[in-house]
Structure formats: structure tokens, C-alpha cells
Design an enzyme around this catalytic site. Structure first.
Site, PDB file in Angstrom:
ATOM      1  N   SER A 175      34.153  -5.341  25.266  1.00  0.00           N
ATOM      2  CA  SER A 175      33.707  -5.301  26.660  1.00  0.00           C
ATOM      3  C   SER A 175      32.803  -4.093  26.849  1.00  0.00           C
ATOM      4  O   SER A 175      33.069  -3.008  26.319  1.00  0.00           O
ATOM      5  CB  SER A 175      34.911  -5.214  27.603  1.00  0.00           C
ATOM      6  OG  SER A 175      34.501  -4.886  28.919  1.00  0.00           O
TER       7      SER A 175
ATOM      8  N   HIS B  27      55.040 -26.679  28.427  1.00  0.00           N
ATOM      9  CA  HIS B  27      54.554 -26.352  29.778  1.00  0.00           C
ATOM     10  C   HIS B  27      54.143 -24.871  29.868  1.00  0.00           C
ATOM     11  O   HIS B  27      54.111 -24.309  30.946  1.00  0.00           O
ATOM     12  CB  HIS B  27      55.607 -26.668  30.844  1.00  0.00           C
ATOM     13  CG  HIS B  27      56.262 -27.990  30.681  1.00  0.00           C
ATOM     14  ND1 HIS B  27      55.713 -29.166  31.136  1.00  0.00           N
ATOM     15  CD2 HIS B  27      57.420 -28.333  30.062  1.00  0.00           C
ATOM     16  CE1 HIS B  27      56.506 -30.172  30.832  1.00  0.00           C
ATOM     17  NE2 HIS B  27      57.539 -29.701  30.172  1.00  0.00           N
TER      18      HIS B  27
END
EC number: 4.3.2.2
Length: 485
Positions: free
Chosen positions: A290, A160
């Protein structure tokens, strides 16, 4: 801006990025016009050769003329013929006949357009699988080497996406490998299940060929067998309409979609691990992550794989819908759709396999980060071991459980509310109640004691399942992938 008529300027026309930006030269050629129309001519040659061998009036000179012009394709003439005739196959019949005047009368004898169209598609699909399978095997081989190297390295497991029991870096990689081994098996089966459409005539009844051979059924069957053999297939579909069943395309694209799902899952895991700073894909010396944030090291290769895998997974919807709406012996609403989805599926699969190979050849592991994350979470996981040790030392299980519950919640508050490190073990050391096991705490917290049989599973899996599956591809395992973009 270039004028619309400037066809020589390739930058003024849309080009599929699957070919212009990503795909290998081999796969791009497999779906090229040259491969397609060259295969059409070879199929016409196979048909003429087989018809001659079975007694039709076809001369050696005609066969030799066809053989000499298999790749002598005047694409400009073919385009002009198609514009005039509005029929691609007849345009190429005329173009082939133009350079084979002696053989002109027997080219395409008894055949329908799907003789060259569908049979070529099946050849291209088979050849596409033959290009993909070694690439998939190479990815599995690279990941197997990685799994073997890190078989024993403990790492925090997640269920999970929450901290769970420990695994190892190599064992987690084996989850990826197992999915890819299933894909390898699925692709092999899909390739081997492909049959040739063969020589079936206009509606699949072989009526035209039965007429050519004056009602001799055995010669018609032998014609089908001979051409199938010449095309490199062991079997042909026994019954067809004008086309081979479009369910075949479903099977082909389904296994490619499944491969896309596997790679999407693997690359998503790598992207998540990159965020955790535990594992990173290769990053070039001059690569920019970036334009605004110079420090960034984005997992762009894995992101590309996920992006293209998403496209690959959706393509199976095309053949599903096409197969569902084929009326009787066939309708032509399959043609334009198949030109797009079949090629794009193989091109996309080719790209993501090459990209994943590049990733798997340069995965970077950060052991110190992995160790730190284990130290943050392992104390809570060790509580059961501590309880067992205390009971063995004469303690009461319920009393010990309550003590640990209180201390663990205090430690959790430090982590969650104060942003501090997990100090649960320090609290246990400071509590006189746990003095009987203080000397055991180091061994009780050894990460390798929490990984179960993970290292043994890796070794057994690689030896018994993975390496044997790669044996047919051993001669093609060499060479690294350098991505163009």
C-alpha cells in the site's frame, strides 16, 4: 501529448493490457496478425496442393512459388489493399498474388472468404487450447504437491464462513484441485471436439468445387478430406453454412468461463485465508502492499486472478448471442464481435493460469496461526466427545448436556462480549462434575482426531485421480513462472 498522427509512438495509442501487460508471448502470438495471415497463406497452399493432386491444372512451379512466400507478407500493402477494397480476405489474396505472380491465377480457387477465415479460427482455437492445457496441468501439479505436504495439518473448516468441523490444509486444497481437474477434462474435450470447417464453398454446398471437378462428387469429398488432413484435423464438419456453426464458439468459451469460475473461487479462498493470516501468496522482498500503509501485504496476485476471471466469465455471453442471431447461412454481424471475444477469452485464461501457477509455487502457510484458531474453536466442537466420554464413565447424558450448555455459553460470552480467549476447557477442568474425564481431556482435544478421513482422502485422490490425469503433460511440468508485472 502526442499528436494523433504519431503512429510510431506506441505509448500514444491504446494497447490492450491483456497483451501489453499480462499475456505470455506464445498466446499473444497465437492471436497475432502474423499468425492469422500466415495461416491464411498456408490454407491457400493446402487447397492448391489438394486441387493439383486431384487433377486440376496447377503446376509444381506455382506450388513452389506459394511455398516460398508463406511468410513473406507485406503488411503495409495488405493494409492499403484493404482500405481500397474494404475486404480483408481479397486484400490478402492480392498481396499474396503480388509476390506469387505465377500462382496468382489459382490462389483461393473455388473458395469463399470463410475458407481461410473460419478454418484459421479453428486452428487458432485448437492451438490456444494446446497452450492452455499444459499451464493448467502445471497449476494442478503444484497444488497437488502442496496438498500432499499439508495433507495431515488440521485446520478450521468453514461453512457459511462460520467455524465448522476441522478439515486439513491439504484436504481444502484438494477441493480446488478437483475443480481444476474438471476444467482440464473440459478443455481437453472441447479441443478434441473441434472439427475443421473444411472446403465447403459459399453457402456450404460445395457447388463451386463440384463445378471445378465437373460434377465428380468423390473428388469434392476427397478435396475436403485432404485439406482437413493437411491442416492437422481428423474430421471436418459435415454440414456448414458459409461459416461453421457459431455454437462451436459457445462450447469453447463456456469451458474457459468455467475455468474462470474455478480460479475465482480458489483465489477468493486464498484472499480470505490471507485475511485470517493462515496462508499467504508469495510476497516479493521489495514489494509494496500500500502506498499509505507500509505494513500491508495485499494478495494482489489473487486479486488479479479474480479481476480477470470475472472478465473471462462474462465473455461467453458474446457467442451465445451471436449464435442466436445468425440468419440462415450466415450474417456478418458475427465478425467484429468474434475478433474480440475469442482472442480475449484465451488471452485472459492464459494470464490467470500463469498468475495462479506463480501463486501456487509460493504459498506460505502459518501453522501457529492455524493452531491458535483451532484452539479458539475446538473446545465447542469437542462437546459431543466430552458427553460421550462422561457417559462411558457412568454419567447421565442429559445432566452432562446441561452442564456443558451452561459452561459453553459462559465461555462464549467471554469471547464475544469481553474479547477474551475461549476458556471453556478451563471451566470444565475446574468443575468437579467432570473429574472422571479430566485426564482424558488432552486426547479428547487432539485436533487430528477431528479431521476424519481427510488425510486418507488426500492420498487416495492424488494417487488415483490427479496424478494419472497429469501423465500426458509430464514433459511440460518444469519451470517456474516469474510475473513481469
Amino acid at each position: 501529448m502526442a499528436a494523433p498522427g504519431e503512429e510510431q509512438d506506441v505509448m500514444a495509442r491504446y494497447r490492450s493490457p491483456l497483451v501489453s501487460r499480462y499475456a505470455s508471448a506464445e498466446m499473444a502470438y497465437n492471436f497475432s496478425e502474423r499468425k492469422k495471415f500466415g495461416t491464411w497463406r498456408r490454407l491457400w497452399l493446402y487447397l492448391a496442393q489438394a486441387e493439383k493432386s486431384l487433377g486440376l491444372s496447377i503446376t509444381d512451379e506455382q506450388i513452389q512459388e506459394m511455398e516460398a512466400n508463406l511468410d513473406n507478407i507485406d503488411f503495409k500493402m495488405a493494409a492499403e489493399e484493404e482500405k481500397k477494397l474494404r475486404h480483408d480476405v481479397m486484400a490478402h489474396v492480392h498481396t499474396f498474388a503480388h509476390c506469387c505472380p505465377k500462382a496468382a491465377a489459382i490462389i483461393h480457387l473455388g473458395a469463399t472468404s470463410c475458407y481461410v477465415g473460419d478454418n484459421t479460427d479453428l486452428i487458432v482455437l485448437r492451438d490456444g487450447f494446446n497452450l492452455l492445457l499444459p499451464k493448467l496441468a502445471r497449476v494442478i501439479s503444484r497444488l497437488a504437491d502442496f496438498a500432499e505436504k499439508y495433507a495431515d495439518m488440521p485446520a478450521l473448516g468453514f461453512t457459511h464462513y462460520q467455524p465448522a468441523q476441522l478439515t486439513t490444509v491439504g484436504k481444502r486444497c484438494c477441493l480446488w484441485i478437483q475443480d481444476l481437474c474438471m476444467d482440464l477434462q473440459n478443455l481437453e474435450r472441447a479441443r478434441d471436439d473441434l472439427r475443421f470447417r473444411g472446403v465447403k464453398g459459399t453457402t456450404g454446398t460445395q457447388a463451386s468445387f463440384l463445378q471445378l471437378f465437373e460434377g465428380d462428387h468423390s473428388k469434392v469429398e476427397e478435396l475436403d478430406r485432404l485439406v482437413t488432413e493437411k491442416a492437422g484435423f481428423k474430421r471436418a464438419y459435415m454440414v456448414t453454412g458459409q461459416t461453421y456453426s457459431r455454437k462451436v464458439d459457445i462450447g469453447v468459451l463456456a469451458v474457459l468461463a468455467s475455468l474462470g469460475a474455478s480460479i475465482h473461487k480458489i483465489c477468493t479462498d486464498i484472499r480470505l485465508l490471507a485475511n485470517l493470516k493462515e496462508i499467504e501468496e508469495p510476497f516479493e522482498k521489495d514489494q509494496i502492499g500500500s502506498s499509505a500503509m507500509p505494513y500491508k501485504r495485499n494478495p494482489m496476485r489473487s486479486e488479479r486472478c479474480c479481476s480477470l476471471a470475472r472478465h473471462l466469465m462474462t465473455l461467453v455471453m458474446d457467442p451465445l448471442q451471436t449464435a442466436a442471431v445468425q440468419w440462415f447461412e450466415r450474417t456478418l454481424d458475427d465478425s467484429a464481435n468474434r475478433r474480440v471475444c475469442l482472442a480475449e477469452a484465451f488471452l485472459t485464461a492464459d494470464i490467470i493460469l500463469s498468475t495462479l501457477q506463480n501463486v501456487s509455487e509460493g504459498l506460505v502457510v502459518y501453522p501457529k496461526v492455524i493452531e491458535r484458531r483451532i484452539r479458539q474453536e475446538l473446545p465447542f466442537m469437542a462437546t459431543e466427545n466430552i458427553i460421550m466420554a462422561m457417559v462411558k464413565a457412568g454419567g447421565n447424558r442429559q445432566d452432562c448436556h446441561e452442564k456443558i450448555r451452561v459452561l459453553s455459553q459462559q465461555a462464549a460470552a467471554v469471547v464475544k462480549q469481553e474479547g477474551g480467549d475461549n476458556d471453556f476447557i478451563a471451566r470444565v477442568r475446574a468443575d468437579p462434575y467432570f473429574s472422571p474425564i479430566h485426564k482424558q481431556l488432552e486426547s479428547l482435544l487432539d485436533p487430528s482426531s477431528f479431521t476424519g478421513r481427510a488425510p486418507q482422502q488426500v492420498a487416495k485422490f492424488l494417487k488415483e485421480e490427479v496424478r494419472p490425469a497429469l501423465i500426458p503433460y509430464q514433459s511440460k511440468m518444469g519451470g517456474k513462472v516469474e510475473l513481469a508485472l
